[in-house]
Design a protein around this motif. Sequence first.
Motif, PDB file in Angstrom:
ATOM      1  N   TYR A 135      50.406   4.330 -18.964  1.00  0.00           N
ATOM      2  CA  TYR A 135      50.882   5.465 -18.181  1.00  0.00           C
ATOM      3  C   TYR A 135      52.377   5.699 -18.360  1.00  0.00           C
ATOM      4  O   TYR A 135      52.817   6.787 -18.688  1.00  0.00           O
ATOM      5  CB  TYR A 135      50.534   5.226 -16.707  1.00  0.00           C
ATOM      6  CG  TYR A 135      51.217   6.148 -15.726  1.00  0.00           C
ATOM      7  CD1 TYR A 135      51.022   7.530 -15.783  1.00  0.00           C
ATOM      8  CD2 TYR A 135      52.047   5.655 -14.726  1.00  0.00           C
ATOM      9  CE1 TYR A 135      51.645   8.386 -14.882  1.00  0.00           C
ATOM     10  CE2 TYR A 135      52.667   6.491 -13.820  1.00  0.00           C
ATOM     11  CZ  TYR A 135      52.468   7.860 -13.900  1.00  0.00           C
ATOM     12  OH  TYR A 135      53.079   8.690 -13.007  1.00  0.00           O
TER      13      TYR A 135
ATOM     14  N   ALA B 231      55.451  13.867 -22.952  1.00  0.00           N
ATOM     15  CA  ALA B 231      55.015  13.447 -21.618  1.00  0.00           C
ATOM     16  C   ALA B 231      54.640  14.654 -20.775  1.00  0.00           C
ATOM     17  O   ALA B 231      53.626  14.647 -20.062  1.00  0.00           O
ATOM     18  CB  ALA B 231      56.110  12.629 -20.939  1.00  0.00           C
ATOM     19  N   GLU B 232      55.461  15.706 -20.829  1.00  0.00           N
ATOM     20  CA  GLU B 232      55.182  16.902 -20.041  1.00  0.00           C
ATOM     21  C   GLU B 232      53.837  17.512 -20.420  1.00  0.00           C
ATOM     22  O   GLU B 232      53.062  17.936 -19.558  1.00  0.00           O
ATOM     23  CB  GLU B 232      56.296  17.926 -20.242  1.00  0.00           C
ATOM     24  CG  GLU B 232      56.103  19.201 -19.443  1.00  0.00           C
ATOM     25  CD  GLU B 232      57.233  20.184 -19.639  1.00  0.00           C
ATOM     26  OE1 GLU B 232      57.838  20.606 -18.640  1.00  0.00           O
ATOM     27  OE2 GLU B 232      57.521  20.531 -20.811  1.00  0.00           O
TER      28      GLU B 232
ATOM     29  N   SER C  32      51.289  16.047 -21.500  1.00  0.00           N
ATOM     30  CA  SER C  32      50.157  15.132 -21.316  1.00  0.00           C
ATOM     31  C   SER C  32      49.343  15.430 -20.068  1.00  0.00           C
ATOM     32  O   SER C  32      48.212  14.955 -19.943  1.00  0.00           O
ATOM     33  CB  SER C  32      50.664  13.680 -21.248  1.00  0.00           C
ATOM     34  OG  SER C  32      51.409  13.454 -20.052  1.00  0.00           O
ATOM     35  N   GLU C  33      49.899  16.207 -19.144  1.00  0.00           N
ATOM     36  CA  GLU C  33      49.153  16.543 -17.928  1.00  0.00           C
ATOM     37  C   GLU C  33      48.331  17.797 -18.180  1.00  0.00           C
ATOM     38  O   GLU C  33      48.889  18.880 -18.349  1.00  0.00           O
ATOM     39  CB  GLU C  33      50.092  16.772 -16.747  1.00  0.00           C
ATOM     40  CG  GLU C  33      49.339  17.085 -15.456  1.00  0.00           C
ATOM     41  CD  GLU C  33      50.264  17.251 -14.263  1.00  0.00           C
ATOM     42  OE1 GLU C  33      49.745  17.456 -13.152  1.00  0.00           O
ATOM     43  OE2 GLU C  33      51.494  17.184 -14.439  1.00  0.00           O
TER      44      GLU C  33
ATOM     45  N   SER D 210      46.129  21.139 -17.760  1.00  0.00           N
ATOM     46  CA  SER D 210      46.064  22.196 -16.761  1.00  0.00           C
ATOM     47  C   SER D 210      44.672  22.215 -16.133  1.00  0.00           C
ATOM     48  O   SER D 210      43.732  21.577 -16.626  1.00  0.00           O
ATOM     49  CB  SER D 210      46.353  23.550 -17.409  1.00  0.00           C
ATOM     50  OG  SER D 210      45.330  23.878 -18.332  1.00  0.00           O
TER      51      SER D 210
ATOM     52  N   ASP E 253      42.056  13.561 -18.381  1.00  0.00           N
ATOM     53  CA  ASP E 253      43.382  13.453 -17.775  1.00  0.00           C
ATOM     54  C   ASP E 253      43.976  12.084 -18.106  1.00  0.00           C
ATOM     55  O   ASP E 253      43.620  11.076 -17.497  1.00  0.00           O
ATOM     56  CB  ASP E 253      43.280  13.652 -16.260  1.00  0.00           C
ATOM     57  CG  ASP E 253      44.649  13.737 -15.603  1.00  0.00           C
ATOM     58  OD1 ASP E 253      45.653  13.447 -16.276  1.00  0.00           O
ATOM     59  OD2 ASP E 253      44.716  14.084 -14.407  1.00  0.00           O
ATOM     60  N   HIS E 254      44.859  12.041 -19.084  1.00  0.00           N
ATOM     61  CA  HIS E 254      45.573  10.815 -19.433  1.00  0.00           C
ATOM     62  C   HIS E 254      47.071  11.099 -19.385  1.00  0.00           C
ATOM     63  O   HIS E 254      47.795  10.895 -20.354  1.00  0.00           O
ATOM     64  CB  HIS E 254      45.165  10.314 -20.817  1.00  0.00           C
ATOM     65  CG  HIS E 254      43.763   9.811 -20.891  1.00  0.00           C
ATOM     66  ND1 HIS E 254      43.374   8.607 -20.325  1.00  0.00           N
ATOM     67  CD2 HIS E 254      42.650  10.331 -21.444  1.00  0.00           C
ATOM     68  CE1 HIS E 254      42.085   8.414 -20.545  1.00  0.00           C
ATOM     69  NE2 HIS E 254      41.622   9.449 -21.214  1.00  0.00           N
ATOM     70  N   ARG E 255      47.507  11.592 -18.233  1.00  0.00           N
ATOM     71  CA  ARG E 255      48.908  11.971 -18.092  1.00  0.00           C
ATOM     72  C   ARG E 255      49.827  10.758 -18.258  1.00  0.00           C
ATOM     73  O   ARG E 255      49.459   9.630 -17.915  1.00  0.00           O
ATOM     74  CB  ARG E 255      49.134  12.654 -16.756  1.00  0.00           C
ATOM     75  CG  ARG E 255      48.853  11.767 -15.570  1.00  0.00           C
ATOM     76  CD  ARG E 255      48.973  12.523 -14.265  1.00  0.00           C
ATOM     77  NE  ARG E 255      47.843  13.428 -14.033  1.00  0.00           N
ATOM     78  CZ  ARG E 255      47.759  14.232 -12.984  1.00  0.00           C
ATOM     79  NH1 ARG E 255      48.722  14.263 -12.082  1.00  0.00           N
ATOM     80  NH2 ARG E 255      46.700  15.007 -12.826  1.00  0.00           N
ATOM     81  N   LYS E 256      51.020  11.021 -18.791  1.00  0.00           N
ATOM     82  CA  LYS E 256      51.999   9.967 -19.042  1.00  0.00           C
ATOM     83  C   LYS E 256      53.318  10.282 -18.332  1.00  0.00           C
ATOM     84  O   LYS E 256      53.581  11.418 -17.945  1.00  0.00           O
ATOM     85  CB  LYS E 256      52.271   9.831 -20.547  1.00  0.00           C
ATOM     86  CG  LYS E 256      51.029   9.700 -21.413  1.00  0.00           C
ATOM     87  CD  LYS E 256      50.189   8.489 -21.075  1.00  0.00           C
ATOM     88  CE  LYS E 256      48.969   8.390 -21.979  1.00  0.00           C
ATOM     89  NZ  LYS E 256      48.031   7.338 -21.521  1.00  0.00           N
TER      90      LYS E 256
ATOM     91  N   ARG F 293      57.853  15.280 -15.928  1.00  0.00           N
ATOM     92  CA  ARG F 293      57.203  14.013 -16.293  1.00  0.00           C
ATOM     93  C   ARG F 293      58.087  13.119 -17.150  1.00  0.00           C
ATOM     94  O   ARG F 293      57.592  12.268 -17.893  1.00  0.00           O
ATOM     95  CB  ARG F 293      55.875  14.264 -17.010  1.00  0.00           C
ATOM     96  CG  ARG F 293      54.970  15.297 -16.354  1.00  0.00           C
ATOM     97  CD  ARG F 293      53.552  15.186 -16.831  1.00  0.00           C
ATOM     98  NE  ARG F 293      53.030  13.867 -16.529  1.00  0.00           N
ATOM     99  CZ  ARG F 293      52.702  13.450 -15.309  1.00  0.00           C
ATOM    100  NH1 ARG F 293      52.804  14.258 -14.286  1.00  0.00           N
ATOM    101  NH2 ARG F 293      52.259  12.231 -15.120  1.00  0.00           N
TER     102      ARG F 293
ATOM    103  N   ASP G 296      50.711  11.504  -9.146  1.00  0.00           N
ATOM    104  CA  ASP G 296      49.824  10.978 -10.191  1.00  0.00           C
ATOM    105  C   ASP G 296      48.888   9.912  -9.626  1.00  0.00           C
ATOM    106  O   ASP G 296      47.715   9.832 -10.002  1.00  0.00           O
ATOM    107  CB  ASP G 296      50.648  10.386 -11.339  1.00  0.00           C
ATOM    108  CG  ASP G 296      51.336  11.455 -12.163  1.00  0.00           C
ATOM    109  OD1 ASP G 296      51.025  12.645 -11.979  1.00  0.00           O
ATOM    110  OD2 ASP G 296      52.186  11.098 -13.007  1.00  0.00           O
TER     111      ASP G 296
END
Length: 496
Positions: A235, A254-255, A257-258, A260, A270-273, A290, A390
């Motif tokens: 993460y 990183a931005e 990675s989220e 919509s 969803d593998h947001r960083k 992010r 998150d």
Amino acid sequence: MARDVIVVVQRDALPTEKENLDILFISTTGAQPVKVYRDVTTVEAVYGENGPTPNAKIVRKVTTLLNQGKTTLAETLMNKFKIVGFEPPSAKPALPATFSVTFPSDTLDQPIEADKELWAKFGGDDNAVIKLTTADEITTGVELAALFTDTSFTKGGKTYTAAVDGAVVKYTASEDGAADSIPALFSIYTDEKRLEELTVTVEVKFVSGANALSAPDALIETIKQFQQDEDNDWYYFMTDRDEPEFVRALAKFAEASEPSEAELGVGVEDHRKFYMGQTTDKTFADNTARAAVIYTSEELISEEPDASYTGNVGPFYPKNVTWKFKRPQDGCAPASAGTKLISLPKLTEGERDQLIENHVNFLTEEYKRQYVKEGVCLNGEFIDVVLGGDWIAKRMRDLLYDILLSNANIDYSDAGFGLIATAVLQALSEAADEDHNIIACDQESKAGVFSVFIPKYADSTEEQRRNRVMPDITWEALLCGAVHQVKTKGVLRATL
């Protein structure tokens, strides 16, 4: 027959391990498989001076990440992280797309007479057709391939021109860069209306072109490939690259990675960083979500303030605390230095104001007290707000899957909708408890300040009922961002 004696032994559940930040360090001094580390010694065996891929910067980052015990306000320290090694990123030139047709090199099954008109179609496209005429009888694949020399067709806005090598005809796009895909289809016809196809065995291959990549973009592509092929279970990440162009590229990665709501709706996972970087550029600015960046001067960069800052505040996770007013320790300083913070960079009042305006964190001193200012991401959002939001998303998703996997059937009814809604209610309640402090609590009732709208069966449409998609559960909560408070909203959508 029932037994007369039945003994059941129940054991207390084992204590669950405290949730920690899933941290990944990215090294760029040589390829190394991703691995979990817990101490400096094992890191030095791989990335130390005598290791297979020496990287003094990674060793320093790990050292200061783990050595924050003198100044952190947390009750524990970081004790686990991953490291992966990539080859040094380098710029890559743009490459053109190619479309290759390989004819049999030996004799054709049926010769083609002299002065014969032929029409070749590429990619199954009636608009990508060329006309050929045989001067002599064609008996081999090599002779047939020679007819295509210097011919060209247009597809996807690009013109492809042929070069022939033996039985291979290779069409190359006149312009470098990525191209629209061309189906691996090729046909030769003996009539202009393309009704009579010539029987000939060929091998067709399309290779898309590539846009030019800068070294930072090449690193991002490597990270994405690593996510796809090896490991996406992380993460929060840091790298050994501090150059402004790398920091910007990593922040934008990183931005992006989220996903919509629309992307989630079509199946994007969803593998947001979250990225933590550092810079020596006093004018660094990049309005990016992010990602957080901490400034230090060129002569102090070896203190690795990004890792020191992470090691100092990260152990609180998942509990929400402000990242402002923290005092990262220089974990690489010798023991003789005693309790030493990361060094105070020399900044004028105007330079400090510019860093604040650009949402870049830095160590400051006010009234003889040193601490990090402002604890924000590059877009001005507070770090704790992003991490807290998150955590809610992840916890809510985990709880929902627990419900779906532990129930043989969930009715498409008010009761079923209520059961699904417990994932939302539980996640928000946990976010408001003392262990998390992500959602604000009412000062009198001590209950979390949030509201949840649970739809009824009557709210669903015929299409939703037919596809067993329940109407959206919507919620709103007041995030507890230290001395500031902001509202957050969310949607949970489930298929029963």
